[in-house]
Design a protein around this motif. Sequence first.
Motif, PDB file in Angstrom:
ATOM      1  N   HIS A  39       4.424   5.249 -12.837  1.00  0.00           N
ATOM      2  CA  HIS A  39       3.776   5.054 -11.532  1.00  0.00           C
ATOM      3  C   HIS A  39       3.417   3.580 -11.378  1.00  0.00           C
TER       4      HIS A  39
ATOM      5  N   GLU B  86      -5.150   0.875 -10.620  1.00  0.00           N
ATOM      6  CA  GLU B  86      -6.602   0.999 -10.480  1.00  0.00           C
ATOM      7  C   GLU B  86      -7.333   0.890 -11.816  1.00  0.00           C
TER       8      GLU B  86
ATOM      9  N   CYS C 185       0.342   2.556  -9.930  1.00  0.00           N
ATOM     10  CA  CYS C 185      -1.090   2.468  -9.601  1.00  0.00           C
ATOM     11  C   CYS C 185      -1.819   1.646 -10.658  1.00  0.00           C
TER      12      CYS C 185
ATOM     13  N   VAL D  32       0.849  -1.174   0.000  1.00  0.00           N
ATOM     14  CA  VAL D  32       0.000   0.000   0.000  1.00  0.00           C
ATOM     15  C   VAL D  32       0.884   1.224   0.000  1.00  0.00           C
ATOM     16  N   ALA D  33       0.270   2.379  -0.212  1.00  0.00           N
ATOM     17  CA  ALA D  33       1.057   3.587  -0.388  1.00  0.00           C
ATOM     18  C   ALA D  33       1.256   4.394   0.873  1.00  0.00           C
ATOM     19  N   LYS D  34       0.342   4.291   1.825  1.00  0.00           N
ATOM     20  CA  LYS D  34       0.502   5.103   3.024  1.00  0.00           C
ATOM     21  C   LYS D  34       0.540   4.224   4.261  1.00  0.00           C
TER      22      LYS D  34
ATOM     23  N   ASN E 173      -9.618  -4.112  -0.129  1.00  0.00           N
ATOM     24  CA  ASN E 173      -9.639  -3.280  -1.331  1.00  0.00           C
ATOM     25  C   ASN E 173      -9.945  -4.103  -2.583  1.00  0.00           C
TER      26      ASN E 173
ATOM     27  N   SER F 218      -0.234  -3.014  -6.512  1.00  0.00           N
ATOM     28  CA  SER F 218      -0.428  -1.598  -6.786  1.00  0.00           C
ATOM     29  C   SER F 218       0.053  -0.702  -5.645  1.00  0.00           C
ATOM     30  N   VAL F 219       0.588   0.458  -6.021  1.00  0.00           N
ATOM     31  CA  VAL F 219       0.918   1.517  -5.061  1.00  0.00           C
ATOM     32  C   VAL F 219       0.398   2.829  -5.625  1.00  0.00           C
ATOM     33  N   LEU F 220       0.167   3.773  -4.752  1.00  0.00           N
ATOM     34  CA  LEU F 220      -0.351   5.065  -5.195  1.00  0.00           C
ATOM     35  C   LEU F 220       0.711   5.831  -5.983  1.00  0.00           C
ATOM     36  N   PRO F 221       0.291   6.718  -6.883  1.00  0.00           N
ATOM     37  CA  PRO F 221       1.244   7.545  -7.628  1.00  0.00           C
ATOM     38  C   PRO F 221       2.186   8.281  -6.677  1.00  0.00           C
TER      39      PRO F 221
ATOM     40  N   LEU G  19      -8.249  -0.611   3.805  1.00  0.00           N
ATOM     41  CA  LEU G  19      -7.798  -1.122   2.510  1.00  0.00           C
ATOM     42  C   LEU G  19      -7.561  -2.634   2.505  1.00  0.00           C
TER      43      LEU G  19
END
Length: 248
Positions: A135, A139, A137, A18-20, A89, A105-108, A86
């Motif tokens: 990136h 999604e 992501c 995950v991104a955060k 998710n 996947s990871v966030l931009p 998440l």
Amino acid sequence: MPPKKRKAVAESTSKAKVAKKNDSKGKEKKGGASSAGSLDLSSFLKDDMWKERLKEEFEKDYFKGIEESLSADYAKGEEIFPPKDLIFNAFNLTPIDKAHGLSFSVLPGVKIPPSLKNIYKELSSDIPGFTAPDHGCLEKWAKEGVLLLNATLTVQAHKPNSHAKIGWQKFTDAAIKAVSDHTQGVVFLLWGGFAHKKEKLVDVAKHRVVKTAHPSPLSASKFKDCKCFSRVNSALKELGKEEVDWSL
């Protein structure tokens, strides 16, 4: 109107990327707790169709064990990925009749994981016109009906496989079987030896299975040139489904 494409991707890593970071000392105490203060993971599964198919799993002893294990980790201040909202998710983003999640996947703005870099390399050689994005992501693939499902849905920060034995695999096996039982014409892409064992959960009379090595750097040489993405599209076409647009 073209038929809906449906595709499930099972993979073997237990790391939920995950991104955060989750705040186990603050925000994590606000949601998903019963009146007694115990963890209620089912509250984070929002999609009604998935809830219906998996509701019996939430009542089983093994799932209560998952909640107890996570509650103990949160109480100790352990940093757990992904954040609670998440964890499901993969299910919340895509109904069971479309199937998608975000295991790689990871966030931009977040560094692209090594396995995803290898996925991009394979796509570049396998799918004409594919250009690797800057990136990680994925999604867009959710809207294409792609399910990227980890066998284990949570992990302690910096401790790979730390939650591999708390019961998640029984839950994700149930999810794979639900897709197999309640949908028609899904292509299951199984990456790595661990994921290959999930083939037994799939009704191959009405679905298709594509098996390759895992895109991890540890098996990248075997994953290279496996052509799994074009093979998935060929199988979808054979099933009368629309092919996946792999562009990002």
